[in-house]
Design a protein around this motif. Structure first.
Motif, short mmCIF file in Angstrom:
data_model
loop_
_atom_site.label_atom_id
_atom_site.label_comp_id
_atom_site.label_asym_id
_atom_site.label_seq_id
_atom_site.Cartn_x
_atom_site.Cartn_y
_atom_site.Cartn_z
N UNK A 288 0.82 -1.21 0.00
CA UNK A 288 0.00 0.00 0.00
C UNK A 288 0.85 1.26 0.00
N UNK A 289 2.16 1.11 -0.18
CA UNK A 289 3.02 2.27 -0.37
C UNK A 289 3.68 2.82 0.86
N UNK A 290 3.73 2.05 1.97
CA UNK A 290 4.40 2.53 3.18
C UNK A 290 5.88 2.79 2.89
N UNK A 291 6.39 3.85 3.48
CA UNK A 291 7.80 4.21 3.30
C UNK A 291 8.70 3.19 3.99
N UNK A 292 8.29 2.76 5.18
CA UNK A 292 9.04 1.75 5.92
C UNK A 292 8.08 0.95 6.78
N UNK A 293 8.41 -0.33 6.99
CA UNK A 293 7.60 -1.21 7.83
C UNK A 293 8.55 -2.00 8.72
N UNK A 294 8.33 -1.93 10.03
CA UNK A 294 9.17 -2.66 10.98
C UNK A 294 8.29 -3.47 11.92
N UNK A 295 8.60 -4.77 12.03
CA UNK A 295 7.89 -5.66 12.93
C UNK A 295 8.61 -5.67 14.28
#
Length: 449
Positions: A288-295
């Motif tokens: 969906x275009x997130x700049x960054x994703x961190x779990x």
């Protein structure tokens, strides 16, 4: 825009061609004591249908699969094969295990596209069953009981059937057209679907019995998300993973606009949890275009409940992971989420953030049990059931299975439980019918439920 959506959520893992499937099937050793079958929760006769596939007998292969599974095209895609059938294959010890999941998917897709198989249905004379919920457990119960000669009707609160298969698993893992096709197969068994019907609101359990159903199955899953006690958890930018995935599904179908999806282009997203739903949320946020994703996960990689293959694919797609860590605070600027505080090894760091997605599990809703007398639950709201007949609640004639009774939550484990409950329902209804016949002959009135 529509083409871009299709490309973003195109199925990640490609299926076999006919030649590839037959070549893979021919590698099967057809073991005398097949470990793959032992590893399958529903005890699929895996070597038998693989052998039929190796000879090109698609119809026979599908017939064998249908004896145990009502959702082969789904299971072939989303089952944790590496932990189950494939992980138990004797060839897996050498790193060359049979790709059972892809073979099952190939046969199911081939059958669906060609329309090869039609069940030889029994007359619907054994009784009437109401099924509440159309997720994996509800569909499996319905399919099994329809094949056993019962009239089955499914009651679903959503506009479409499918439950978590439709709204909780992303399109890139399980295309919606596959779910539609599996549901159509259940319909062809004579099962009737009532969508937009919420039991506990539109109807209750007593009213279903008044309509002449002999038994009722509750397979509503766990739809009420758990919440962590974190300062800032009620900010607008904090969303449950299942809510986010549902919104994306509705957007992909064209039911809502892009701005209604919680994650926006350029967002910095943090995901709490490390199960399959967390992975789905993280990978969907990337799409969906997130700049960054961190779990953010409080345990180590070896303790995560997600499949290793899903983790590897998430890393490839750009998702970052922070192990043995927790989000301990969520900050805002005039009501807008803007920071998270992450604790690791007793030390804290503050990171800029736009969205926090929680994927820490869920519990049952109380809508049905609160409007029905006689159904007991435990302290967490899970429905209590008995072993004989298997799956029956404390209310006679009402059964439950799957997540709503706190049994394991993967698709195939829900199916495993549902098959046992289906046997319990059949035993119960047959016994009730026999008692009614005996009492009728003796002029004795059968007591009401």
């Amino acid at each position: 825009m529509e083409q871009q959506k299709k490309e973003l959520f195109q199925e990640v893992n490609e299926g076999y061609t006919m030649a590839e499937a037959m070549a893979e099937a021919k590698r099967c050793l057809h073991c005398k004591v097949p470990q793959c079958r032992k590893g399958c929760p529903i005890n699929q006769d895996i070597p038998d249908w693989i052998h039929e596939l190796s000879m090109g007998n698609m119809g026979n292969a599908m017939k064998i699969i249908n004896n145990k599974s009502n959702l082969p095209a789904v299971c072939g895609r989303v089952c944790p094969h590496e932990k189950q059938c494939e992980g138990h294959c004797v060839l897996a010890k050498k790193g060359h295990g049979i790709h059972v999941g892809k073979l099952e998917r190939f046969i199911a897709d081939f059958d669906g596209e060609m329309g090869l198989i039609r069940d030889n249905l029994q007359p619907k004379t054994r009784g009437r069953i109401a099924v509440i919920g159309s997720g994996p457990a509800g569909l499996s119960i319905a399919g099994d009981l329809a094949r056993k000669g019962f009239n089955v009707e499914i009651f679903e609160m959503e506009p479409e059937a499918g439950g978590v298969l439709m709204f909780g698993i992303p399109e890139y893992r399980l295309p919606k057209e596959i779910v539609h096709r599996e549901i159509k197969k259940i319909e062809e068994l004579g099962v009737i679907f009532h969508c937009n019907t919420t039991i506990g609101t539109s109807l209750n359990i007593d009213q279903l019995f008044e309509r002449g159903f002999d038994a009722i199955f509750i397979g509503t899953g766990t739809v009420k998300p758990k919440k962590l006690d974190i300062p800032g958890r009620n900010l607008k930018g904090v969303r449950q993973a299942i809510y986010f995935l549902r919104k994306v599904s509705l957007y992909n179908e064209g039911s809502i606009n892009r701005e209604d999806v919680p994650v926006h282009e350029g967002d910095r997203v943090f995901v709490i949890g490390c199960g399959n739903t967390a992975m789905d949320g993280a990978r969907t946020a990337i799409r969906m275009g997130a700049k960054s994703v961190e779990v953010i996960y409080h345990r180590t990689i070896d303790k995560m409940s997600a499949l290793r293959s899903e983790y590897d694919e998430a890393v490839e797609e750009g998702v970052k992971f922070c192990w043995e860590s927790s989000i301990v605070e969520i900050h805002d600027d005039n009501g807008t989420l803007n920071e998270v505080v992450i604790e690791h090894d007793g030390k804290r760091r503050t990171e800029k953030a736009d969205k926090v997605i929680m994927a820490v599990g869920s519990v049952p809703a109380s809508r049905i049990v609160s409007t029905t007398k006689g159904i007991d639950v435990d302290e967490r709201g899970y429905i209590l059931t008995r072993d004989v007949p298997y799956g029956m609640t404390t209310r006679k004639g009402v059964f439950a299975g799957g997540d709503v009774v706190n049994r394991p939550s993967t698709v195939v484990l829900a199916m495993q439980d549902a098959k046992l409950v289906a046997d319990g329902i059949a035993q119960y209804v047959d016994a009730i019918k026999l008692l009614e016949a005996i009492n009728s002959n003796n002029g004795i009135k059968t007591p009401e439920r």
